[in-house]
Design an enzyme around this catalytic site. Structure first.
Site, PDB file in Angstrom:
ATOM      1  N   ASP A  13      -9.688  23.877  22.284  1.00  0.00           N
ATOM      2  CA  ASP A  13      -9.670  24.564  23.577  1.00  0.00           C
ATOM      3  C   ASP A  13     -10.862  25.507  23.765  1.00  0.00           C
ATOM      4  O   ASP A  13     -10.748  26.541  24.425  1.00  0.00           O
ATOM      5  CB  ASP A  13      -8.346  25.343  23.756  1.00  0.00           C
ATOM      6  CG  ASP A  13      -7.143  24.436  23.631  1.00  0.00           C
ATOM      7  OD1 ASP A  13      -7.243  23.274  24.066  1.00  0.00           O
ATOM      8  OD2 ASP A  13      -6.112  24.883  23.094  1.00  0.00           O
ATOM      9  N   LYS A  16     -14.591  22.173  25.614  1.00  0.00           N
ATOM     10  CA  LYS A  16     -15.339  20.927  25.373  1.00  0.00           C
ATOM     11  C   LYS A  16     -15.427  20.079  26.644  1.00  0.00           C
ATOM     12  O   LYS A  16     -16.448  19.445  26.905  1.00  0.00           O
ATOM     13  CB  LYS A  16     -14.664  20.113  24.249  1.00  0.00           C
ATOM     14  CG  LYS A  16     -14.656  20.831  22.912  1.00  0.00           C
ATOM     15  CD  LYS A  16     -13.880  20.066  21.860  1.00  0.00           C
ATOM     16  CE  LYS A  16     -12.399  19.995  22.116  1.00  0.00           C
ATOM     17  NZ  LYS A  16     -11.679  21.277  22.030  1.00  0.00           N
ATOM     18  N   GLY A  40      -6.299  18.336  25.589  1.00  0.00           N
ATOM     19  CA  GLY A  40      -6.246  18.709  27.003  1.00  0.00           C
ATOM     20  C   GLY A  40      -7.589  19.301  27.352  1.00  0.00           C
ATOM     21  O   GLY A  40      -7.907  20.395  26.917  1.00  0.00           O
ATOM     22  N   HIS A  41      -8.412  18.542  28.066  1.00  0.00           N
ATOM     23  CA  HIS A  41      -9.769  18.993  28.398  1.00  0.00           C
ATOM     24  C   HIS A  41      -9.848  19.259  29.899  1.00  0.00           C
ATOM     25  O   HIS A  41      -9.581  18.378  30.704  1.00  0.00           O
ATOM     26  CB  HIS A  41     -10.800  17.925  28.007  1.00  0.00           C
ATOM     27  CG  HIS A  41     -10.843  17.681  26.526  1.00  0.00           C
ATOM     28  ND1 HIS A  41     -11.655  16.734  25.948  1.00  0.00           N
ATOM     29  CD2 HIS A  41     -10.190  18.258  25.498  1.00  0.00           C
ATOM     30  CE1 HIS A  41     -11.478  16.755  24.639  1.00  0.00           C
ATOM     31  NE2 HIS A  41     -10.589  17.658  24.344  1.00  0.00           N
ATOM     32  N   GLN A 224      -9.839  18.509  19.815  1.00  0.00           N
ATOM     33  CA  GLN A 224      -9.419  19.517  18.834  1.00  0.00           C
ATOM     34  C   GLN A 224     -10.640  20.336  18.356  1.00  0.00           C
ATOM     35  O   GLN A 224     -11.528  20.565  19.146  1.00  0.00           O
ATOM     36  CB  GLN A 224      -8.667  18.889  17.651  1.00  0.00           C
ATOM     37  CG  GLN A 224      -7.291  18.363  18.028  1.00  0.00           C
ATOM     38  CD  GLN A 224      -7.313  16.995  18.662  1.00  0.00           C
ATOM     39  OE1 GLN A 224      -7.929  16.074  18.136  1.00  0.00           O
ATOM     40  NE2 GLN A 224      -6.675  16.829  19.789  1.00  0.00           N
TER      41      GLN A 224
HETATM   42  P1  GDP Z   1     -11.127  21.953  25.694  1.00  0.00           P
HETATM   43  O1  GDP Z   1      -9.850  21.425  25.183  1.00  0.00           O
HETATM   44  O2  GDP Z   1     -12.076  22.361  24.610  1.00  0.00           O
HETATM   45  O3  GDP Z   1     -11.795  21.047  26.701  1.00  0.00           O
HETATM   46  O4  GDP Z   1     -10.785  23.305  26.474  1.00  0.00           O
HETATM   47  P2  GDP Z   1      -9.546  23.541  27.502  1.00  0.00           P
HETATM   48  O5  GDP Z   1      -9.867  22.848  28.771  1.00  0.00           O
HETATM   49  O6  GDP Z   1      -8.262  23.250  26.840  1.00  0.00           O
HETATM   50  O7  GDP Z   1      -9.602  25.115  27.673  1.00  0.00           O
HETATM   51  C1  GDP Z   1     -10.750  25.771  28.117  1.00  0.00           C
HETATM   52  C2  GDP Z   1     -10.425  26.531  29.432  1.00  0.00           C
HETATM   53  O8  GDP Z   1     -11.470  27.441  29.702  1.00  0.00           O
HETATM   54  C3  GDP Z   1     -10.363  25.641  30.644  1.00  0.00           C
HETATM   55  O9  GDP Z   1      -9.411  26.176  31.520  1.00  0.00           O
HETATM   56  C4  GDP Z   1     -11.755  25.720  31.247  1.00  0.00           C
HETATM   57  O10 GDP Z   1     -11.781  25.485  32.650  1.00  0.00           O
HETATM   58  C5  GDP Z   1     -12.084  27.143  30.948  1.00  0.00           C
HETATM   59  N1  GDP Z   1     -13.517  27.443  30.735  1.00  0.00           N
HETATM   60  C6  GDP Z   1     -14.461  26.703  30.099  1.00  0.00           C
HETATM   61  N2  GDP Z   1     -15.624  27.396  30.017  1.00  0.00           N
HETATM   62  C7  GDP Z   1     -15.401  28.597  30.610  1.00  0.00           C
HETATM   63  C8  GDP Z   1     -16.209  29.775  30.800  1.00  0.00           C
HETATM   64  O11 GDP Z   1     -17.361  29.853  30.406  1.00  0.00           O
HETATM   65  N3  GDP Z   1     -15.586  30.836  31.429  1.00  0.00           N
HETATM   66  C9  GDP Z   1     -14.293  30.796  31.867  1.00  0.00           C
HETATM   67  N4  GDP Z   1     -13.787  31.872  32.444  1.00  0.00           N
HETATM   68  N5  GDP Z   1     -13.519  29.708  31.685  1.00  0.00           N
HETATM   69  C10 GDP Z   1     -14.067  28.634  31.058  1.00  0.00           C
HETATM   70  P1  IMO Z   2      -8.149  20.049  22.567  1.00  0.00           P
HETATM   71  O1  IMO Z   2      -8.906  18.752  22.450  1.00  0.00           O
HETATM   72  C1  IMO Z   2      -5.630  22.977  20.555  1.00  0.00           C
HETATM   73  C2  IMO Z   2      -2.876  21.437  17.505  1.00  0.00           C
HETATM   74  C3  IMO Z   2      -1.385  21.502  17.766  1.00  0.00           C
HETATM   75  C4  IMO Z   2      -0.867  21.676  16.362  1.00  0.00           C
HETATM   76  C5  IMO Z   2      -1.812  20.797  15.528  1.00  0.00           C
HETATM   77  C6  IMO Z   2      -1.272  19.425  15.211  1.00  0.00           C
HETATM   78  O2  IMO Z   2      -7.619  20.323  23.924  1.00  0.00           O
HETATM   79  O3  IMO Z   2      -8.958  21.162  21.986  1.00  0.00           O
HETATM   80  P2  IMO Z   2      -0.928  17.232  16.651  1.00  0.00           P
HETATM   81  O4  IMO Z   2      -0.072  16.981  17.874  1.00  0.00           O
HETATM   82  O5  IMO Z   2      -2.380  16.969  16.875  1.00  0.00           O
HETATM   83  O6  IMO Z   2      -0.396  16.547  15.435  1.00  0.00           O
HETATM   84  O7  IMO Z   2      -0.757  18.819  16.380  1.00  0.00           O
HETATM   85  O8  IMO Z   2      -3.012  20.683  16.299  1.00  0.00           O
HETATM   86  N1  IMO Z   2      -3.665  20.749  18.539  1.00  0.00           N
HETATM   87  C7  IMO Z   2      -4.473  21.373  19.409  1.00  0.00           C
HETATM   88  N2  IMO Z   2      -4.717  22.677  19.602  1.00  0.00           N
HETATM   89  N3  IMO Z   2      -6.299  22.057  21.271  1.00  0.00           N
HETATM   90  C8  IMO Z   2      -6.099  20.744  21.073  1.00  0.00           C
HETATM   91  O9  IMO Z   2      -6.837  19.789  21.667  1.00  0.00           O
HETATM   92  C9  IMO Z   2      -5.116  20.341  20.129  1.00  0.00           C
HETATM   93  N4  IMO Z   2      -4.640  19.145  19.706  1.00  0.00           N
HETATM   94  C10 IMO Z   2      -3.783  19.408  18.727  1.00  0.00           C
HETATM   95  O10 IMO Z   2      -1.076  22.598  18.595  1.00  0.00           O
HETATM   96  O11 IMO Z   2      -1.043  23.014  15.938  1.00  0.00           O
HETATM   97 MG    MG Z   3      -7.788  21.793  25.333  1.00  0.00          MG
END
Ligand code: GDP
Ligand code: IMO
Ligand code: MG
Length: 429
Positions: A13, A16, A40-41, A224
């Site tokens: 998170d 990415k 979840g991206h 991840q």
């Molecule tokens: P990922 O799993 O690595 O793709 O990240 P997630 O989407 O799960 O979580 C990142 C969150 O931060 C999302 O809601 C993005 O829209 C948000 N985000 C990404 N870059 C920035 C930033 O530079 N500033 C802010 N405020 N939000 C950001």
């Molecule tokens: P993105 O790509 C954050 C965590 C789960 C749990 C562990 C194992 O959005 O960064 P799993 O279901 O993969 O066997 O769970 O990994 N986990 C994540 N945490 N971001 C993710 O994906 C994750 N995908 C799995 O919360 O601790």
């Molecule tokens: Mg994510």
């Protein structure tokens, strides 16, 4: 042209999805190489539309870019079709998405076992996403997995499923007191998916090698993060695949010599979802501050993310394990409004200072952060596009992170939008 790997440098998170989207129109292919719909991206397009992608590479949102689900991914075909339908409903052209014939399938018994084994672990549970990821990878390694290509051969598909269920149904019924999975129902359901997906199934290794030979950029999008890697993460509180840069070659079939850049996505503070050690975790008002200002709620499971200060030991470790060439530092804007910003520079483990990750899990569980405090800033930085526009204290914070982390901070994220970045060095330069 070479390949570039984009990986999470912490516990996932990091942003990415946004970073992939920023590079999307400069690359011909975006490839997911591991994980599944545990990811979840989030991508916010320039017209303000917000998309949550789970299995489909973030490149789907860039016209002209080909999204590829690589051999290293585990695919739940029902979820994939739902995700495709959701995007199509919003007017996204999904016709270019292709999937590797060698990717493994998440089956109903994987989902059932993920949930039931977690429940039986009790307090020791990993806090998985419950999507069947671990059991699917387990079967892959045990050589009883079922692959996308098996959907093309009904006889083989049924034979493999029957063989797997002979054991899995015994476990579900006799160990966990659950219902057995019905072979006929699953055959019908999955062969239906196969018919719908058949035109997307490709030899992705060959496709990507040809693209590289033609001089196209290939972006390998990790899910991840480094500390969730099954080898290099905080085992056993990890996911069951290899998100680190080394995994990108195996999970896509691209030879490692073709990868020239490794971009580490790094949040300006730290978050984690699920169980496991987290030295800089905050259980006070500052943890709440980060959660609230950063909107730190899981995209896949809706769980609140655990929040803490930036951990430079982890950033250094990620730089080393992945061979990071550039960091993309995200969410710097979230830190606006703090008098001081602590940075964890080392750990105190039972009275001894550790500048690097300790060797053992037990030691890491005892790690106490050693903090350095930097002055904060109060100015809104979400409109800044150059380093010069940033407040001096924000610049000093970034400079200190760079000194501590072992690679240049080449892009700074100051908001979720595609254009909300301060560009310092070109990531593909
Ligand atoms: P990922 O799993 O690595 O793709 O990240 P997630 O989407 O799960 O979580 C990142 C969150 O931060 C999302 O809601 C993005 O829209 C948000 N985000 C990404 N870059 C920035 C930033 O530079 N500033 C802010 N405020 N939000 C950001
Ligand atoms: P993105 O790509 C954050 C965590 C789960 C749990 C562990 C194992 O959005 O960064 P799993 O279901 O993969 O066997 O769970 O990994 N986990 C994540 N945490 N971001 C993710 O994906 C994750 N995908 C799995 O919360 O601790
Ligand atoms: Mg994510």
């Amino acid at each position: 042209m070479p390949a570039v790997v984009l990986i999470g440098a912490q516990w996932g998170d990091e942003g990415k999805g946004k970073a992939t989207d920023v590079l999307g129109d400069r690359v011909g292919y975006v490839v997911r190489y591991q994980g599944g719909n545990n990811a979840g991206h989030t991508v916010v397009t320039p017209d303000g539309e917000k998309y949550a992608l789970h299995l489909i590479p973030s490149g789907i949102l860039t016209p002209g870019c080909t999204p590829v689900i690589g051999n290293g991914v585990v695919i739940d075909p029902g979820v994939l079709l739902e995700e495709l339908a959701g995007l199509e409903q919003r007017g996204v052209d999904t016709s270019r998405l292709v999937i590797s014939a060698d990717a493994h399938l998440i089956m109903p018994h994987h989902r059932a076992l993920d949930r039931v084994t977690e429940r039986h672990l009790g307090k020791a549970r990993i806090g998985t996403t419950g999507r069947g990821i671990g059991p699917a990878y387990g079967d892959k390694v045990a050589r009883i997995g079922i692959r996308v290509q098996d959907l093309l051969d009904p006889g083989i598909f049924r034979a493999k499923l029957e063989a797997a269920l002979r054991e899995k149904n015994q476990v579900l019924v006799k160990v966990y007191n659950r219902k057995a999975v019905d072979v006929d129902e699953v055959v019908e359901e999955y062969l239906g998916y196969g018919e719908t997906l058949v035109h997307r199934i490709v030899d992705s290794r060959l496709l990507l090698a040809d693209a590289l030979d033609r001089g196209e950029w290939v972006l390998l999008e990790g899910s991840q993060g480094t500390l969730l890697d099954v080898d290099h993460g905080t085992y056993p509180f990890v996911t069951s695949s290899s998100p680190t840069a080394g995994g990108a070659a195996a999970g896509s079939g691209i030879g490692p010599t073709r990868i020239s850049h490794v971009v580490g996505i790094l949040k300006a503070y730290t978050t984690r979802v699920g169980s496991g050690p987290f030295p800089t975790e905050l259980h006070d008002e500052w943890g709440e501050f980060l959660r609230k200002h950063g909107g730190e709620v899981g995209v896949t499971t809706g769980r609140d993310r655990r929040c803490g200060w930036f951990d430079a030991v982890i950033a250094r470790y990620a730089a080393r394990v992945n061979g990071i060439t550039d960091f993309f530092l995200t969410k710097l804007d979230v830190l606006t409004g703090l008098d001081t910003v602590p940075i964890c520079v080392a750990y105190d483990i039972d009275g001894t200072r550790h500048d690097e990750m300790p060797m053992t899990q037990s030691a890491f569980h005892h790690a106490r952060p050693v903090y350095e405090e930097l002055p904060g800033w109060w100015e809104d930085i979400s409109g800044c596009r150059t380093v010069e526009e940033l407040p001096a204290n924000a610049r000093a914070y970034v400079r200190r992170l760079e000194e501590l982390s072992g690679a240049p901070m080449s892009v700074l994220g100051v908001g979720p939008g595609r254009d909300q970045n301060v560009l310092i060095h070109d990531l593909l330069g």
